[in-house]
Design a protein around this motif. Structure first.
Motif, mmCIF file in Angstrom:
data_model
loop_
_atom_site.group_PDB
_atom_site.id
_atom_site.type_symbol
_atom_site.label_atom_id
_atom_site.label_comp_id
_atom_site.label_asym_id
_atom_site.label_seq_id
_atom_site.Cartn_x
_atom_site.Cartn_y
_atom_site.Cartn_z
ATOM 1 N N ASP A 47 -64.452 28.183 -37.393
ATOM 2 C CA ASP A 47 -63.672 29.376 -37.075
ATOM 3 C C ASP A 47 -62.532 29.494 -38.086
ATOM 4 O O ASP A 47 -61.499 28.824 -37.971
ATOM 5 N N LEU A 48 -62.703 30.364 -39.086
ATOM 6 C CA LEU A 48 -61.737 30.467 -40.175
ATOM 7 C C LEU A 48 -60.365 30.906 -39.683
ATOM 8 O O LEU A 48 -59.332 30.404 -40.149
ATOM 9 N N ALA A 49 -60.333 31.853 -38.758
ATOM 10 C CA ALA A 49 -59.052 32.370 -38.275
ATOM 11 C C ALA A 49 -58.244 31.278 -37.590
ATOM 12 O O ALA A 49 -57.052 31.095 -37.869
ATOM 13 N N LEU A 50 -58.863 30.521 -36.708
ATOM 14 C CA LEU A 50 -58.152 29.471 -35.981
ATOM 15 C C LEU A 50 -57.601 28.410 -36.925
ATOM 16 O O LEU A 50 -56.433 28.024 -36.836
ATOM 17 N N LEU A 51 -58.433 27.936 -37.841
ATOM 18 C CA LEU A 51 -58.015 26.861 -38.741
ATOM 19 C C LEU A 51 -56.906 27.321 -39.683
ATOM 20 O O LEU A 51 -55.982 26.562 -39.988
ATOM 21 N N SER A 52 -56.980 28.564 -40.144
ATOM 22 C CA SER A 52 -55.934 29.086 -41.025
ATOM 23 C C SER A 52 -54.615 29.239 -40.277
ATOM 24 O O SER A 52 -53.542 28.980 -40.837
ATOM 25 N N ILE A 53 -54.667 29.638 -39.025
ATOM 26 C CA ILE A 53 -53.446 29.753 -38.216
ATOM 27 C C ILE A 53 -52.794 28.390 -38.037
ATOM 28 O O ILE A 53 -51.575 28.238 -38.162
#
Length: 652
Positions: A47-53
């Motif tokens: 999950d790119l969004a979660l990890l970037s956050i």
């Protein structure tokens, strides 16, 4: 932390998976590693969004919230501790991103679409682009994560491209992936991943490129597009990209230790899972981090730099420059100056494949620093002593220097904008003037008309030359032939002369004639030839040979001549042959390095570079002559006057 009210829109909300929610709150590096490992190993797609956050929250809390007045007193936290990130904060930001993307794209129009279209990619990029704050400098640090976007509406070039890919993932399009050159990012999409689209900017005034193919950039041979050899990411490699983009810097001279350690641990996790194999830049970043603080039991930084170079050669046709500059910087910092010269020459071999454009200011500044700062500093350091090992006494180093400048000059050829100006010329002249004429004269310069095969480094080229020529290098201009000193080559010379004897008379040394004649009747003893022991022929004694020769006038004195044959062979290998070719020992060849010049400017400098007394004015004029550059359009002067971004700096 203020969170937009749209986060409460349940129908648009994204939901963090239960097995990730149990790992909150995040208080230390181990908990971050657990979430990343869980995502990489146990999810259909990370999950790119979660990890970037998550990584953005850690980075920003440790770098952006420290006042400049406190930096001098900065002390790192306990190495395992991080500022706490509660689940409800991460959940709110995660939901906000999902809501923003889903509310802006009418998916009913695309419900039967399995793959993204250019229209979808452009729509998502418009959503991201139009929500950014305009009153900030886009290339400032710490603006690459979705945390920065969701809390301050700020993103840099990489951040915009990453956000577009994450947004397409939210919409369910798994074919949209990040494409990375060494200074730019775009996306690939479509059933076969062959479609490309600009989604961000580069420099200033390029906003209108969003939605367009990168074809024009590739056809112009710009380094920005690496000749269509970018890193095309998988989902796991996109995770590697967001980790590699972490910036621990507090200011120009200080890093946040905890952020650097987190980045280092995450990169090793990705390394162990095989996600850095095709990512030269990430390997270089890991090598930099290991040089600063090595991890026990891990490969040393020098090995990582070699792996980055191997990756660039294997997967990207040796079209990436930074693996060599990473390595060259490492050698430079460790005072391995000859090795640094070779790495910089290899970097120039890569850049010669491109045409310089104003989009390439980052790599221009990299080479300018090497030419005008690093190399002059090295020369200054080694000039102060009289060591016999000084690089100024090594002709190979002079050859590396010529290859470095030849690559820069060829980069300039065919470009609409000149590269070299008087500043480059002064540095070159000052540097080569420190090499004595007898050192410069030892370098064999060959001027080539065909572009080099730059998919291999200098080491590969050397080995290919050896394989192609069976261990022998021939320079017809100098009438020199160098061969391995193993006896086999001498026997080949004998065989060729014996064969030629049928058509013409050749006067050989009597001992050689005797040996050649006897070879037709008896078997040579290998032990005698290689070690000097035993008899010349198998099953024969000197006395028997003496007896037999008394009844055979043609073999009179054979044994006496043969006894001295080995010493005679050794003597002959260093004397001039009938065809004006000298056979030299292999170690003597190494004293005469060969460099091939391909650029018009450097080929024109050949005689000047080897002259006993350097004509510095003529060299400067030749190096800066615009007539040698195939200028298509007038430029606006040298790049130094139009730089819009600070040079990419290494963490210190």
């Amino acid at each position: 932390m203020a969170v937009d009210s749209q986060c409460q829109s349940n129908d648009m909300a994204g939901i963090i998976r239960d097995n990730d929610r149990t790992l909150f709150p995040i208080k230390n590096i181990s908990s971050v590693l657990d979430i990343f490992k869980n995502q990489l190993e146990n999810s259909p797609e990370p999950d790119l969004a979660l990890l970037s956050i998550i990584v953005g929250a850690v980075e920003n809390s440790l770098t952006c919230n420290r006042g400049s007045a406190n930096l001098e007193l900065y002390q790192p936290m306990d190495s395992s501790s991080l500022p706490t990130l509660e689940l409800h904060i991460a959940d709110a930001l995660y939901t906000k991103f999902h809501s923003l993307i889903k509310s802006s794209v009418d998916m009913t129009k695309y419900k039967n679409k399995s793959y993204a279209s250019r229209e979808i990619v452009k729509r998502v990029s418009d959503v991201i682009w139009n929500s950014l704050t305009r009153s900030y400098y886009k290339d400032r640090a710490h603006l690459q994560s979705l945390y920065s976007y969701l809390t301050g509406n700020k993103l840099d070039c990489f951040g915009v491209a990453f956000a577009v890919v994450a947004g397409c993932q939210v919409l369910g399009f798994s074919d949209v992936h990040l494409a990375l050159s060494e200074d730019h990012a775009w996306v690939v999409f479509g059933e076969n991943g062959t479609e490309t689209s600009e989604v961000t900017w580069h420099g200033k005034g390029n906003e209108d490129k969003r939605g367009q193919s990168i074809g024009l950039g590739v056809s112009s041979r710009s380094w920005l597009y690496v000749n269509n050899c970018p890193v095309i990411c998988t989902r796991s490699m996109e995770v590697a990209a967001l980790v590699s983009a972490i910036n621990p810097s507090l200011n120009a001279t200080n890093d946040a230790y905890e952020v650097a350690l987190l980045q280092q641990e995450l990169l090793w996790l990705l390394y162990d899972l095989g996600h850095l194999t095709k990512y030269p830049m990430a390997l270089g970043n890991l090598g930099d981090l290991e040089e600063i603080a090595s991890t026990p039991g891990r490969p040393p930084c020098a090995t990582l730099f070699k792996e980055a170079i191997k990756s660039a050669k294997t997967y990207y046709s040796n079209h990436h420059v930074y693996p060599y500059t990473y390595q060259g910087g490492y050698f430079y910092r460790n005072k391995m100056y000859k090795e640094a010269f070779e790495s910089w020459a290899n970097a120039a071999d890569v850049i010669r494949q491109y045409n310089y454009s104003r989009d390439d200011e980052e790599i221009y500044k990299e080479f300018l620093e090497i030419a005008n700062d690093l190399i002059p500093y090295v020369i200054k350091v080694v000039s102060s002593g009289h060591s016999a090992r000084s690089i100024l006494k090594d002709p190979e180093c002079f050859a590396y220097l010529l290859r470095f400048y030849d690559g820069i000059c060829q980069w300039e050829e065919g470009s609409a904008t000149p590269v070299l100006h008087i500043g480059w010329a002064k540095s070159l002249v000052n540097t080569i003037s420190k090499f004595d004429s007898d050192i410069r004269a030892q370098v064999i310069i060959i001027c080539e008309d065909v572009e080099p095969n730059t998919t291999a480094s200098s080491e590969d080229i050397k080995s290919n030359d050896i394989e192609t020529n069976n261990g022998r290098y021939v320079n017809n201009n100098n009438n020199y032939c160098t061969a391995k000193d193993d006896g086999d080559e001498f026997i080949k010379v004998l065989e060729s002369k014996v064969t030629a004897k049928t058509s013409q008379k050749i006067n050989l040394h009597p001992s050689i004639e005797a040996l050649t004649a006897a070879c037709g009747e008896k078997i040579l003893n290998p032990e005698y030839l290689l070690q000097g022991g035993g008899e010349p022929f198998v099953g024969t004694s000197v006395e028997k040979d003496t007896d037999s020769t008394s009844s055979s006038p043609s073999h009179a004195g054979t044994s006496k001549e043969i006894v001295d044959i080995k010493s005679d062979v050794i003597e002959k290998t260093n004397k001039k042959c009938e065809n004006n070719i000298v056979i030299e020992k292999e170690e003597e060849v190494d004293k005469k390095p060969t460099v091939r010049l391909y650029s018009q400017k450097m080929k024109g400098l050949k005689d000047l570079l080897l002259a006993e007394k350097l004509n510095t004015q003529a060299i400067s004029l030749q190096l800066t002559a615009q007539s040698q550059v195939q200028v298509g359009k007038k430029g606006r002067g040298d790049l130094d006057t139009v730089n819009v971004r600070p040079k990419r700096t290494r963490r210190e």
